[in-house]
Design a protein around this motif. Structure first.
Motif, PDB file in Angstrom:
ATOM      1  N   PHE A  96       1.197  -1.489  -0.202  1.00 19.50           N
ATOM      2  CA  PHE A  96      -0.330  -0.645   0.216  1.00 19.50           C
ATOM      3  C   PHE A  96       0.642   0.957   0.370  1.00 19.50           C
ATOM      4  O   PHE A  96       0.213   2.151  -0.445  1.00 19.50           O
ATOM      5  CB  PHE A  96      -0.986  -0.386   1.545  1.00 19.50           C
ATOM      6  N   GLY A  97       2.215   1.517   0.726  1.00 21.72           N
ATOM      7  CA  GLY A  97       2.875   2.374   0.527  1.00 21.72           C
ATOM      8  C   GLY A  97       3.100   2.878  -0.516  1.00 21.72           C
ATOM      9  O   GLY A  97       3.126   3.704  -1.451  1.00 21.72           O
ATOM     10  N   ASN A  98       3.349   1.743  -1.354  1.00 23.17           N
ATOM     11  CA  ASN A  98       4.428   2.014  -2.612  1.00 23.17           C
ATOM     12  C   ASN A  98       2.928   2.261  -4.439  1.00 23.17           C
ATOM     13  O   ASN A  98       3.442   3.017  -4.454  1.00 23.17           O
ATOM     14  CB  ASN A  98       4.585   0.764  -3.378  1.00 23.17           C
ATOM     15  N   TYR A  99       1.886   1.292  -3.219  1.00 24.03           N
ATOM     16  CA  TYR A  99       0.952   2.289  -4.526  1.00 24.03           C
ATOM     17  C   TYR A  99       0.270   3.779  -3.672  1.00 24.03           C
ATOM     18  O   TYR A  99      -0.033   4.697  -4.686  1.00 24.03           O
ATOM     19  CB  TYR A  99      -0.190   1.212  -4.014  1.00 24.03           C
ATOM     20  N   SER A 209       2.973   7.781   8.366  1.00 22.87           N
ATOM     21  CA  SER A 209       3.432   6.882   8.990  1.00 22.87           C
ATOM     22  C   SER A 209       4.102   6.029   8.073  1.00 22.87           C
ATOM     23  O   SER A 209       5.170   5.398   8.590  1.00 22.87           O
ATOM     24  CB  SER A 209       2.032   6.265   8.724  1.00 22.87           C
ATOM     25  N   TRP A 210       3.917   5.644   6.341  1.00 19.31           N
ATOM     26  CA  TRP A 210       4.963   5.252   5.510  1.00 19.31           C
ATOM     27  C   TRP A 210       6.649   5.608   5.599  1.00 19.31           C
ATOM     28  O   TRP A 210       7.192   5.257   5.622  1.00 19.31           O
ATOM     29  CB  TRP A 210       4.819   4.977   4.068  1.00 19.31           C
ATOM     30  N   PHE A 211       6.451   7.067   6.771  1.00 20.39           N
ATOM     31  CA  PHE A 211       7.826   8.115   5.973  1.00 20.39           C
ATOM     32  C   PHE A 211       8.445   7.920   7.153  1.00 20.39           C
ATOM     33  O   PHE A 211      10.335   7.024   7.010  1.00 20.39           O
ATOM     34  CB  PHE A 211       7.156   9.638   5.912  1.00 20.39           C
ATOM     35  N   ILE A 212       7.911   8.187   8.748  1.00 20.36           N
ATOM     36  CA  ILE A 212       8.044   7.301   9.325  1.00 20.36           C
ATOM     37  C   ILE A 212       8.826   5.863   9.792  1.00 20.36           C
ATOM     38  O   ILE A 212       9.984   5.261   9.900  1.00 20.36           O
ATOM     39  CB  ILE A 212       7.203   7.595  10.707  1.00 20.36           C
ATOM     40  N   GLY A 282      -0.731   0.445   9.723  1.00 18.62           N
ATOM     41  CA  GLY A 282      -1.950   0.586  10.240  1.00 18.62           C
ATOM     42  C   GLY A 282      -2.382   1.539  10.764  1.00 18.62           C
ATOM     43  O   GLY A 282      -3.482   1.511  10.937  1.00 18.62           O
ATOM     44  N   MET A 283      -1.355   2.145  11.930  1.00 13.68           N
ATOM     45  CA  MET A 283      -1.987   3.544  12.246  1.00 13.68           C
ATOM     46  C   MET A 283      -2.347   4.657  11.168  1.00 13.68           C
ATOM     47  O   MET A 283      -3.131   5.118  12.028  1.00 13.68           O
ATOM     48  CB  MET A 283      -0.713   4.237  13.674  1.00 13.68           C
ATOM     49  N   GLY A 284      -1.538   4.655  10.656  1.00 10.95           N
ATOM     50  CA  GLY A 284      -2.146   5.588   9.655  1.00 10.95           C
ATOM     51  C   GLY A 284      -3.308   5.494   8.190  1.00 10.95           C
ATOM     52  O   GLY A 284      -3.993   5.700   8.820  1.00 10.95           O
ATOM     53  N   ALA A 307       2.814  12.331  17.705  1.00  8.47           N
ATOM     54  CA  ALA A 307       2.821  10.895  19.125  1.00  8.47           C
ATOM     55  C   ALA A 307       3.842   9.740  17.700  1.00  8.47           C
ATOM     56  O   ALA A 307       4.593   9.077  18.384  1.00  8.47           O
ATOM     57  CB  ALA A 307       1.664   9.977  18.853  1.00  8.47           C
ATOM     58  N   MET A 308       3.903   9.911  16.610  1.00  9.76           N
ATOM     59  CA  MET A 308       3.901   8.706  15.787  1.00  9.76           C
ATOM     60  C   MET A 308       5.888   8.534  15.177  1.00  9.76           C
ATOM     61  O   MET A 308       6.210   7.595  15.520  1.00  9.76           O
ATOM     62  CB  MET A 308       3.591   8.487  14.139  1.00  9.76           C
ATOM     63  N   LEU A 309       6.014  10.507  15.231  1.00  8.54           N
ATOM     64  CA  LEU A 309       7.551  10.313  15.708  1.00  8.54           C
ATOM     65  C   LEU A 309       8.013   9.404  16.956  1.00  8.54           C
ATOM     66  O   LEU A 309       9.188   9.136  17.182  1.00  8.54           O
ATOM     67  CB  LEU A 309       7.465  11.728  15.871  1.00  8.54           C
TER      68      LEU A 309
END
Length: 576
Positions: A96-99, A209-212, A282-284, A307-309
């Protein structure tokens, strides 16, 4: 600045360049997804064989015969490895990150399309090498998915510790190389290819989320790659990084001076960030879906980002809580325990913000929303047992029991899987131009949620009663006799839950070809992927780069003509 525009001057021609060795991030994302889909069914089959052997250790199975204790340990090793690397890491980030990520930031593709293609095919090679371990002399390794030496470092230590173990380590090393290539691509794409107006604080939480996750992967997989190379050297070149002076089967080995704890430090320095590599996407997705189907802006967007960072930062500080049993200094254990409790704070912030997002929302209980709510439920249920294991005095009692697999399966395993399901039902219309069947989706959801709790909640109680993990059978152990009915219940729950996944597979493939046609924005969402055609054209936006004027979750805006404002809508004074 990365500029992939030249790659996208025209769509590729020919089947191989278009669908096999494609440079299009959307095709590569689908390739990752179906690789993970095949891997998850292999992993589930192995888990069912394990459960059957635990309850009926002398049963003779078709094609397999009787499962021996060493075969059980090989099943355990391969189940954990395939699930962690080729499902929980591959589907959320690689698939999903790629798409979705390039489309959500208004980019025509990933920054390095060729590197993107290479990262997928390197992952595929790693998967094939891993499966090959089943078919070599001696079979798959039995050292567990954590690969602790000296068992994993000495080829004569047991069945499967010969060529099978070499293949296992080689596969993980290859996977690390693929993940490092992917992480570089994600980071560069996010920083360099955002559309005009897409500031960092206008990015959807999925992109964050994908970046982190990519940053975690860049820092963690390099450590695991190095550790794996050292382990291969210990096994084949006579070095002694991990093996002290020891005897195996009555024979003194040539090793001396190594430390098994060095492997544990290196492995868990990767292994705990890996938990968040699996769960952060999943959080994202949960944030995206809960806001969309609650028809409300995400509660506390900036708090969610920070929070994600924080989770990413603390994820590298807590690896020692996997090693309370290793005899570490009580002062070190106290430090790791304190940091582990700290990481619960940003996780709790996210949970309360998800609940705040749903509070008084006009909730639409579509299948993606059900899975997002299920994700939150599993994340909380699995997370509540974390503080127990963060205390050294309790962890020493619980560490080698079924309590620990129950904890990490809920919070890392099945919660991440629910995130994958939510993403599948949510983005399927955009990916394939058709809608999935809602009735089948809801049946699948309720059986899977009930089955998950039926499997892993009783496992906590079995662990507190002293049931050991990693043991191939316990039916002969007197003090565990009363747990046999409970384990039989868990086994049947697992069989039913795994069988229910075929409902999802039928829904997925039937809907790809026969599902009702989807509109460009069937969920009335606000982010950029819903502003383009369904499915998106080769360069995502038909040569027109979008301009972003709004935040990603503008729902319920006062005075707006609809109850949502797209990110590309003209700027107004009513957004918030």
């Amino acid at each position: 600045m990365a500029t992939p525009a030249s790659v996208h001057a025209h769509a590729p021609q020919g089947f191989i360049r278009k669908y096999i060795f494609s440079l299009d991030h959307k095709v590569i994302g689908i390739q990752y997804y179906f690789l993970a889909l095949s891997a998850v069914f292999v992993g589930m089959l192995l888990s069912i064989l394990m459960r059957v052997h635990m309850i009926w250790p002398t049963a003779s199975l078709p094609l397999l015969g009787e499962i021996k204790p060493e075969t059980y340990l090989a099943l355990m090793t391969m189940h954990g490895t395939i699930m962690v690397f080729f499902v929980l890491t591959t589907a959320p980030q690689g698939g999903f990150g790629n798409y979705v990520l390039p489309i959500q930031i208004g980019a025509p593709d990933m920054a390095f399309p060729v590197l993107n293609m290479l990262s997928f095919w390197t992952t595929f090679v790693a998967y094939m090498v891993m499966l090959a371990a089943f078919f070599v002399v001696g079979g798959a390794p039995l050292h567990g998915w954590t690969g602790y030496p000296p068992l994993s470092a000495i080829p004569s230590a047991g069945p499967g510790e010969g060529l099978g173990a070499d293949l296992w380590i080689t596969s993980i090393a290859i996977f690390c190389i693929a993940s490092l290539m992917g992480a570089l691509n994600f980071i560069t794409t996010t920083l360099d290819l955002r559309a005009k107006g897409m500031t960092m604080m206008r990015m959807p939480l999925t992109v964050w989320s994908w970046f982190i996750t990519a940053i975690l992967g860049l820092l963690a997989f390099g450590v695991l790659l190095s550790a794996g190379i050292l382990l291969l050297m210990d096994r084949n070149l006579g070095t002694s990084f991990y093996v002290p002076t020891t005897m195996v089967n009555g024979v003194m080995t040539w090793h001396k001076g190594g430390s098994p704890l060095l492997w544990q430090h290196l492995f868990w320095f990767f292994g705990h960030p890996e938990v968040y590599i699996a769960i952060l996407p999943g959080m994202g997705v949960a944030s995206q879906v809960l806001s969309t189907f609650s028809r409300k802006p995400i509660f506390g967007y900036r708090a969610m980002v920070y929070a994600m960072l924080s989770i990413g930062f603390f994820g590298f500080m807590v690896w020692g809580h996997h090693m309370f049993m290793s005899g570490m200094s009580p002062y070190s254990a106290f430090a790791f325990s304190l940091l582990t409790m700290c990481i619960g704070v940003p996780s709790a912030i996210k949970t309360f913000n998800w609940l705040g997002t749903m509070y008084k929302g006009r909730i639409r209980f579509s299948t993606p929303m059900l899975y997002a709510i299920g994700f939150v439920s599993l994340f909380v249920s699995g997370g509540l047992s974390g503080p127990f294991l963060a205390q050294p005095v309790l962890d020493i009692q619980l560490h080698d029991t079924a309590f620990v697999p129950a904890h990490f399966h809920l919070i890392m395993g099945v919660a991440a899987i629910f995130g994958i399901f939510a993403a599948t039902y949510y983005w399927f219309p955009k990916m394939f131009g058709r809608m999935m069947n809602e009735t089948l989706g809801r049946i699948h959801f309720f059986i899977t949620l009930a089955g998950t709790y039926a499997i892993f909640m009783p496992m906590h109680y079995a662990g507190m009663a002293g049931q050991t993990r990693r043991y191939s059978q316990f039916t002969e152990v007197a003090f565990l006799q009363k747990l046999i009915p409970l384990n039989t219940f868990i086994t049947w729950a697992a069989i039913i839950t795994v069988s229910a996944q075929f409902i999802f597979v039928i829904n997925l493939f039937w809907s790809m070809f026969k599902g009702p046609k989807a509109s460009d924005n069937p969920w009335e969402s606000t982010t950029l992927e819903w502003t383009t055609a369904t499915p998106p054209p080769h360069d995502n936006f038909g040569g027109v780069t979008p301009v972003v004027n709004h935040g990603p979750y503008e729902y319920g805006v006062p005075g707006a003509p609809k109850d949502y404002v797209m990110q590309t809508d003209p700027p107004t004074g009513t957004s918030h």
